[in-house]
Design a protein around this motif. Sequence first.
Motif, PDB file in Angstrom:
ATOM      1  N   LEU A 155     -48.807 -32.093  18.335  1.00 38.15           N
ATOM      2  CA  LEU A 155     -49.678 -31.449  19.316  1.00 38.15           C
ATOM      3  C   LEU A 155     -48.950 -31.168  20.625  1.00 38.15           C
ATOM      4  N   GLY A 156     -47.759 -31.751  20.786  1.00 36.11           N
ATOM      5  CA  GLY A 156     -46.961 -31.508  21.986  1.00 36.11           C
ATOM      6  C   GLY A 156     -46.798 -32.689  22.901  1.00 36.11           C
ATOM      7  N   MET A 157     -47.336 -33.856  22.508  1.00 41.53           N
ATOM      8  CA  MET A 157     -47.203 -35.053  23.334  1.00 41.53           C
ATOM      9  C   MET A 157     -45.859 -35.729  23.064  1.00 41.53           C
ATOM     10  N   ARG A 158     -45.429 -36.538  24.020  1.00 43.59           N
ATOM     11  CA  ARG A 158     -44.276 -37.405  23.816  1.00 43.59           C
ATOM     12  C   ARG A 158     -44.795 -38.838  23.712  1.00 43.59           C
ATOM     13  N   ILE A 159     -44.474 -39.510  22.616  1.00 43.07           N
ATOM     14  CA  ILE A 159     -45.062 -40.810  22.321  1.00 43.07           C
ATOM     15  C   ILE A 159     -44.031 -41.922  22.491  1.00 43.07           C
ATOM     16  N   LEU A 160     -44.430 -42.975  23.222  1.00 44.36           N
ATOM     17  CA  LEU A 160     -43.617 -44.177  23.352  1.00 44.36           C
ATOM     18  C   LEU A 160     -44.321 -45.321  22.627  1.00 44.36           C
ATOM     19  N   PRO A 161     -43.586 -46.130  21.856  1.00 41.61           N
ATOM     20  CA  PRO A 161     -44.222 -47.287  21.217  1.00 41.61           C
ATOM     21  C   PRO A 161     -44.510 -48.375  22.241  1.00 41.61           C
ATOM     22  N   LEU A 162     -45.689 -49.002  22.112  1.00 37.54           N
ATOM     23  CA  LEU A 162     -46.041 -50.084  23.029  1.00 37.54           C
ATOM     24  C   LEU A 162     -45.042 -51.232  22.923  1.00 37.54           C
ATOM     25  N   THR A 163     -44.575 -51.505  21.705  1.00 39.35           N
ATOM     26  CA  THR A 163     -43.590 -52.566  21.465  1.00 39.35           C
ATOM     27  C   THR A 163     -42.524 -52.041  20.504  1.00 39.35           C
ATOM     28  N   GLY A 164     -41.344 -52.637  20.589  1.00 38.98           N
ATOM     29  CA  GLY A 164     -40.300 -52.320  19.628  1.00 38.98           C
ATOM     30  C   GLY A 164     -39.503 -51.076  19.923  1.00 38.98           C
ATOM     31  N   GLY A 165     -39.616 -50.505  21.128  1.00 40.37           N
ATOM     32  CA  GLY A 165     -38.839 -49.326  21.458  1.00 40.37           C
ATOM     33  C   GLY A 165     -37.416 -49.667  21.859  1.00 40.37           C
ATOM     34  N   GLU A 166     -36.582 -48.649  21.981  1.00 40.04           N
ATOM     35  CA  GLU A 166     -35.188 -48.872  22.362  1.00 40.04           C
ATOM     36  C   GLU A 166     -35.069 -49.383  23.790  1.00 40.04           C
ATOM     37  N   ARG A 167     -36.004 -48.975  24.656  1.00 38.92           N
ATOM     38  CA  ARG A 167     -36.025 -49.416  26.047  1.00 38.92           C
ATOM     39  C   ARG A 167     -37.426 -49.878  26.394  1.00 38.92           C
ATOM     40  N   PRO A 168     -37.581 -50.728  27.400  1.00 40.73           N
ATOM     41  CA  PRO A 168     -38.931 -51.127  27.815  1.00 40.73           C
ATOM     42  C   PRO A 168     -39.763 -49.906  28.193  1.00 40.73           C
TER      43      PRO A 168
ATOM     44  N   VAL B 282     -48.527 -43.742  25.405  1.00 43.54           N
ATOM     45  CA  VAL B 282     -48.061 -44.948  24.721  1.00 43.54           C
ATOM     46  C   VAL B 282     -48.961 -45.201  23.519  1.00 43.54           C
ATOM     47  N   ALA B 283     -48.361 -45.538  22.397  1.00 41.79           N
ATOM     48  CA  ALA B 283     -49.109 -45.792  21.169  1.00 41.79           C
ATOM     49  C   ALA B 283     -48.901 -47.226  20.714  1.00 41.79           C
ATOM     50  N   GLU B 284     -50.013 -47.879  20.396  1.00 46.79           N
ATOM     51  CA  GLU B 284     -49.942 -49.214  19.789  1.00 46.79           C
ATOM     52  C   GLU B 284     -49.374 -49.087  18.385  1.00 46.79           C
ATOM     53  N   ARG B 285     -48.506 -50.001  18.009  1.00 49.70           N
ATOM     54  CA  ARG B 285     -47.953 -49.978  16.651  1.00 49.70           C
ATOM     55  C   ARG B 285     -49.027 -50.399  15.653  1.00 49.70           C
ATOM     56  N   LEU B 286     -49.252 -49.542  14.663  1.00 45.40           N
ATOM     57  CA  LEU B 286     -50.218 -49.823  13.614  1.00 45.40           C
ATOM     58  C   LEU B 286     -49.511 -50.351  12.379  1.00 45.40           C
ATOM     59  N   ARG B 287     -50.278 -50.999  11.524  1.00 46.68           N
ATOM     60  CA  ARG B 287     -49.775 -51.389  10.223  1.00 46.68           C
ATOM     61  C   ARG B 287     -50.458 -50.545   9.165  1.00 46.68           C
TER      62      ARG B 287
END
Length: 305
Positions: free
Chosen positions: A164-177, A144-149
Motif C-alpha cells: 500500500l506504500g507504507m514503510r514497516i518496522l518490526p516492534l522487536t527483532g529488527g536490525e536496529r532499535p 511499527v508492526a507487532e510480530r505475529l505468529r
Amino acid sequence: MTVLRDRLTDGGYAAGWRAVRLLPAPVASAAFGAGGSWAAARNGRGVRQLRANLRVVTGLDGAALDELTRRAMRSYARYWQEAFRLPAMGPATVLAGATVAGREHLEQVRAQGRGAVLALPHSGNWDAAGVWLIEWLGGPFVTVAERLRPESLYRRFVDYREGLGMRILPLTGGERPVSAVLREWLADGGTTCLLVDRDLSGDGVPVEFFGRPTTMPGGPALLAAQTGAALLPAVCRFDGAGWRFVVHPEVPVAGPGRLRDRVGAAMQQVADAFAATIAEQPEDWHVLGRIWPDVGPDPVEAGGP
C-alpha cells in the motif's frame, strides 16, 4: 502441533486474501457483515471483552449494549473485508470515499517543515487512512508492526502494508532499535503513524481513558519531544460506504518541567482526543482486548443468545 497450527493460520489468511478479492463487493460486504453478526451471537471471550469495553465508553447495558456490540462486530468484520480487498481497490477509491476533518493541522506542520507523529486508536480502517495519507504526503510514512505468529503471517501483513506504500518496522527483532530509526525519520521531516490505545509492553504512562485509569505507550510523545516533530492525535471511522479521518490539533510536548511529566501530560491529551471522537461512533472502535485493569470480559451469559 504448533507448526501445523501456524501453517493452518497462515494458509487461512492467504486463502481469504485470494478469495475475497474475487468476490463482487456487495457479496463480500454481505458475507462479512453476516460473519460479524454471527461472531457477536457466538459471544466468545473477545466479544465479551468488547462488550465490557463499550459499556465503559457509553454507559449502556442490556439490549442497547447488545445491539451496539453487534454493530461493533460488523464494523470489525468490515475492517477485515477491506483489508483483504484494499490492495485491489486502489488509491483512487479511497480518495473518492474519504473525508478528512482537521486537515489544516497536517498542512500547518508540513508548512513548518517538521516531522509528524500521528497517534491513533484501533478504530475504523487505519489502513485506508494510511492510503489517503501516502497520497497526501506524496510518499511513504513509517509505522511499527507487532510480530505475529507464525513468521510467515507477519511477513504477509508486512507485504500487504508495504504494498500500500507504507514503510514497516518490526516492534522487536529488527536490525536496529525501532526508536532510533523513528527518531532519524522524524528529524528529517518524515511522518509516522502509531497505534497507541493498547499498551502491549505493559510499561506505558498512566492516563485516564473514559474516566478510568489505564496506561498508553509514551513513545509518540517522547519521539515528538526528542525530534521537534508535531504530535497529532487522529481517529478513523467509517462513514457510510466511505471513511472519515479526524485529525486533532497538535499536542504540545515542549516546555518547562521534567520530560517524563511532559510526556505523561501529552499522552493524557491524546487519550482525551481519542475519547471525544470514539464516543461519537463507538461501534467503530475495534478493541477486543483488555484496556482497563479492572474491566475484564463480561460473564458468558451476558449478551449471549
